[in-house]
Write an enzyme that holds these catalytic residues in place. Structure first.
Site, short mmCIF file in Angstrom:
data_model
loop_
_atom_site.label_atom_id
_atom_site.label_comp_id
_atom_site.label_asym_id
_atom_site.label_seq_id
_atom_site.Cartn_x
_atom_site.Cartn_y
_atom_site.Cartn_z
N THR A 136 0.85 -1.20 0.00
CA THR A 136 0.00 0.00 0.00
C THR A 136 0.88 1.24 0.00
O THR A 136 1.94 1.23 0.63
CB THR A 136 -0.90 -0.01 1.26
OG1 THR A 136 -1.84 -1.08 1.14
CG2 THR A 136 -1.66 1.30 1.43
N ASP A 165 6.29 -4.04 -1.15
CA ASP A 165 5.64 -2.96 -0.41
C ASP A 165 6.64 -1.83 -0.16
O ASP A 165 7.85 -2.03 -0.24
CB ASP A 165 5.11 -3.50 0.93
CG ASP A 165 3.98 -2.66 1.51
OD1 ASP A 165 3.75 -1.53 1.03
OD2 ASP A 165 3.34 -3.15 2.46
N ALA A 169 7.98 1.56 2.40
CA ALA A 169 8.34 1.72 3.82
C ALA A 169 8.48 3.21 4.10
O ALA A 169 8.77 4.00 3.21
CB ALA A 169 9.66 1.00 4.11
N LYS A 218 6.78 1.00 9.07
CA LYS A 218 5.70 1.09 8.10
C LYS A 218 4.42 1.53 8.81
O LYS A 218 4.37 1.57 10.01
CB LYS A 218 5.48 -0.26 7.41
CG LYS A 218 6.65 -0.63 6.50
CD LYS A 218 6.47 -1.95 5.77
CE LYS A 218 5.17 -2.13 5.07
NZ LYS A 218 4.82 -1.05 4.13
N GLY A 219 3.42 1.89 8.01
CA GLY A 219 2.14 2.21 8.61
C GLY A 219 1.76 3.68 8.53
O GLY A 219 0.76 4.08 9.12
N GLY A 220 2.57 4.45 7.75
CA GLY A 220 2.20 5.84 7.52
C GLY A 220 0.79 5.95 6.96
O GLY A 220 0.09 6.93 7.19
N GLU A 269 -0.27 -5.38 6.19
CA GLU A 269 1.01 -5.44 5.46
C GLU A 269 1.96 -6.46 6.09
O GLU A 269 2.67 -7.17 5.38
CB GLU A 269 1.67 -4.05 5.45
CG GLU A 269 0.92 -3.06 4.56
CD GLU A 269 1.45 -1.65 4.63
OE1 GLU A 269 1.17 -0.87 3.71
OE2 GLU A 269 2.13 -1.29 5.61
#
Ligand code: A5P
Length: 215
Positions: A28, A80, A82, A93-95, A102
């Site tokens: 994503t 993916d 980062a 990750k996870g912004g 993920e």
């Protein structure tokens, strides 16, 4: 513009790692946004799972077949982006709040390939570290974590979780990862250990710098 070009070259290099017949995990974010058309253009016969509804929608519009991740139990490759990458290969990750799915996709994949522009590598990871919390008691979970706040304006995750950020300083990502994983109410966190990572492709100008951690 420079950063966009770097995302594109990294994503296009990663698209070439996918072969006919593979099962593929799609990440994503804005870097993966360049991967999807590059992969679609290859016209391969592949099966995909997506880490977010946004990725699933875009992929399907481009003609990439996306299946629910209840139908497959192993993936040949996942690709993916980062937010941060340290010299050892630890990632944050996870912004975009998608880190729980993920990480499930990354750990299901035989090879997990990270794609990034040259602003993502850093000498030391720094806060915030995204977390996803079970809604039940999430104020109490935040309090146990200490320095952590609900992310303003973030929607619930597709699994109903609250997206928050751990904002405390840390030196050792492994220690913080263990602590976050061990805290009841934390569903997932955005620290990805180097053991998950196969290769990192970083766009630098028009070139791609490759780091292989394992095959
Ligand atoms: C989504 O939740 C994130 O983990 C993204 O993978 C990460 O934020 C990288 O996104 P960009 O490619 O947009 O920088």
């Amino acid at each position: 513009v420079g950063t966009e070009q770097e995302k594109r070259v990294a994503a296009e290099a990663a698209a070439l790692l996918v072969d006919d017949g593979m099962t593929v995990g799609l990440g994503t974010g804005t870097t993966v946004a360049y991967l999807l058309p590059a992969l679609a253009r290859r016209g391969l016969h592949i099966r995909c799972v997506a880490t977010s509804e946004r990725t699933a929608g875009t992929a399907r519009r481009l003609g990439l077949p996306v299946e629910p991740f209840e139908a497959l139990d192993v993936l040949d490759i996942a690709i993916d982006g980062a937010d941060q990458i340290d010299p050892e290969g630890w990632l944050i990750k996870g912004g975009g709040g998608a880190h729980t799915r993920e990480k499930i996709v990354a750990s299901a994949a035989t090879r997990f390939v990270v794609i990034a522009d040259s602003t993502k590598p850093t000498l030391a990871l720094h806060p915030p570290v995204p977390v996803e919390l079970i809604r039940f008691g999430h104020r109490a979970t935040l309090r146990v974590l200490g320095k952590a706040t609900v992310r303003a304006g973030a929607p619930l995750s597709p699994d109903g979780g609250i997206i928050a950020d751990y904002t405390g300083a840390f030196d050792d990502p492994a220690e913080l990862a263990d602590r976050l994983s061990a805290t009841p109410g934390v569903v997932g966190h955005g620290l990805f250990s180097p053991e998950l990572v196969s290769a990192i492709l970083v766009g630098r100008g028009t070139e791609v710098e490759r780091r292989t951690l394992r095959n």
